[in-house]
Write a protein that holds these residues in place. Sequence first.
Motif, mmCIF file in Angstrom:
data_model
loop_
_atom_site.group_PDB
_atom_site.id
_atom_site.type_symbol
_atom_site.label_atom_id
_atom_site.label_comp_id
_atom_site.label_asym_id
_atom_site.label_seq_id
_atom_site.Cartn_x
_atom_site.Cartn_y
_atom_site.Cartn_z
ATOM 1 N N VAL A 83 0.615 -1.267 0.117
ATOM 2 C CA VAL A 83 0.010 0.062 0.074
ATOM 3 C C VAL A 83 0.854 1.370 -0.058
ATOM 4 C CG1 VAL A 83 -1.867 -1.012 1.066
ATOM 5 C CG2 VAL A 83 -0.284 0.073 2.427
ATOM 6 N N ASP A 84 0.306 2.413 -0.485
ATOM 7 C CA ASP A 84 1.084 3.614 -0.521
ATOM 8 C C ASP A 84 1.589 4.146 0.740
ATOM 9 O OD1 ASP A 84 1.352 3.771 -3.307
ATOM 10 O OD2 ASP A 84 -0.557 4.792 -3.399
ATOM 11 N N ASP A 85 0.334 3.787 1.706
ATOM 12 C CA ASP A 85 0.559 4.660 3.170
ATOM 13 C C ASP A 85 -0.238 3.518 4.367
ATOM 14 O OD1 ASP A 85 0.122 5.949 5.514
ATOM 15 O OD2 ASP A 85 -0.030 7.706 4.683
ATOM 16 N N VAL A 86 0.564 2.746 5.101
ATOM 17 C CA VAL A 86 0.010 1.818 5.877
ATOM 18 C C VAL A 86 -0.940 2.789 6.933
ATOM 19 C CG1 VAL A 86 0.276 0.333 8.030
ATOM 20 C CG2 VAL A 86 1.696 -0.056 5.734
ATOM 21 N N GLU A 87 -0.462 3.916 7.568
ATOM 22 C CA GLU A 87 -1.293 4.598 8.325
ATOM 23 C C GLU A 87 -2.635 4.810 7.879
ATOM 24 O OE1 GLU A 87 -0.638 5.129 11.567
ATOM 25 O OE2 GLU A 87 1.527 4.682 11.793
ATOM 26 N N ALA A 88 -2.758 5.313 6.591
ATOM 27 C CA ALA A 88 -4.021 5.879 5.934
ATOM 28 C C ALA A 88 -4.750 4.677 5.598
ATOM 29 C CB ALA A 88 -3.529 6.694 4.859
ATOM 30 N N GLU A 89 -4.232 3.689 5.219
ATOM 31 C CA GLU A 89 -4.832 2.334 4.815
ATOM 32 C C GLU A 89 -5.499 1.767 6.117
ATOM 33 O OE1 GLU A 89 -6.872 -0.156 2.080
ATOM 34 O OE2 GLU A 89 -5.840 1.942 1.802
#
Length: 130
Positions: A83-89
Amino acid sequence: MKIHLTSVFVDDQAKAEHFYTEILGFVKKHDLPLGEGARWLTVVAPDEPESTELLLEPAGHPAVKPYRDALVKDGIPLAQFAVDDVEAEYARLHALGVRFTQEPLAMGPVTTAVFDDTCGNLIQIATQSQ
């Protein structure tokens, strides 16, 4: 040589189709009946429809249950998705009710999180720092 297809065993293909498409955001690529209620059901990343397919494979073989149970018991993910951004996902999926067994964790150049796919597997998401 490249990976064309990989699979995850699922307890219920209809439930898996819903989770992997409606929650995770993959798109269905193939859905062909195989008999006895089983389907050749694959999904792909929406922005890469010709990339690696993920087969949502029925978990009917007798070796599957003890294998997956052992992985889940030990907290080992069956698969990893980039994913591009684990925190956002993590925030997006958590808001949709996805149960995480590991919240985002930075480990050097990689950040990971692990969730239950509701179909018998733990799945890890990962982002590599730039």
